[in-house]
Enzyme design. Sequence first.
Site, PDB file in Angstrom:
ATOM      1  N   ASP A  75       0.829  -1.195   0.000  1.00 10.37           N
ATOM      2  CA  ASP A  75       0.000   0.000   0.000  1.00 10.37           C
ATOM      3  C   ASP A  75       0.871   1.254   0.000  1.00 10.37           C
ATOM      4  O   ASP A  75       2.031   1.224   0.423  1.00 10.37           O
ATOM      5  CB  ASP A  75      -0.914   0.028   1.230  1.00 10.37           C
ATOM      6  CG  ASP A  75      -1.928  -1.097   1.217  1.00 10.37           C
ATOM      7  OD1 ASP A  75      -2.240  -1.601   0.116  1.00 10.37           O
ATOM      8  OD2 ASP A  75      -2.394  -1.482   2.307  1.00 10.37           O
ATOM      9  N   LYS A  76       0.293   2.344  -0.443  1.00  9.79           N
ATOM     10  CA  LYS A  76       1.022   3.607  -0.553  1.00  9.79           C
ATOM     11  C   LYS A  76       1.649   4.025   0.768  1.00  9.79           C
ATOM     12  O   LYS A  76       2.771   4.538   0.796  1.00  9.79           O
ATOM     13  CB  LYS A  76       0.074   4.703  -1.056  1.00  9.79           C
ATOM     14  CG  LYS A  76       0.740   6.043  -1.304  1.00  9.79           C
ATOM     15  CD  LYS A  76      -0.250   7.048  -1.875  1.00  9.79           C
ATOM     16  CE  LYS A  76       0.413   8.393  -2.138  1.00  9.79           C
ATOM     17  NZ  LYS A  76      -0.556   9.384  -2.694  1.00  9.79           N
TER      18      LYS A  76
END
Length: 212
Positions: A75-76
Amino acid sequence: ANGKIINKCDNKYDEDNVIIKISNEEIEIKKHIYLILNKPKGFVSTTDVVKENSVLNLVPDKYRKRKLFPAGRLDKDTEGLLIITTDGKLSHFVTSPTSNIQKTYYIEFEGVLNDRASKVMKEGLVDEKGTQFKPATLYNVSETSCYLTISEGKYHQVKRMMHLVGGVVTYLKRIKIANIVLPEELKIGSYIEISQHDIYQLIHFNCKKKGF
């Protein structure tokens, strides 16, 4: 190539046992590339290098000339271990749910985990929508941190699982995939290259039976 002048572009050679020079400068030839990246927050697991925050923009042009892609994703807002490669077969093996590849995360969280957190993780959680999560292993480090090892990669899985046992994730870092451990000395945003032999052995000790 190996001391001989090549005047045809379709000459065949053994990629593992050849030295090629152009204008007396040695050119490295490899069938596949394997990079271990310590992904920073804010970067996304995409091959779209037009986006400044693509993880591929963290590696030099000499690698990006090949068709690199992340083997799986982070995930970012998650840091840590990410494999970047040109090897689709390895990537499929790492990401396939049937491979049961173990992935370990270091987690910092708010809230209080319930007394049965480790036990219910081992049994396999089910959320309010009926989504089932495979059995996982939770190791408490302190009242606000832990390690969690999972064997699948559902959307925001670690955060969702932690929420089910009373924790709100505030920091997340992947530190291990199979037997590949993120080197402590590898700085955020940096990478190292690993050989095909080494990464296959680290991904699965019995990888030959898996078709490698």
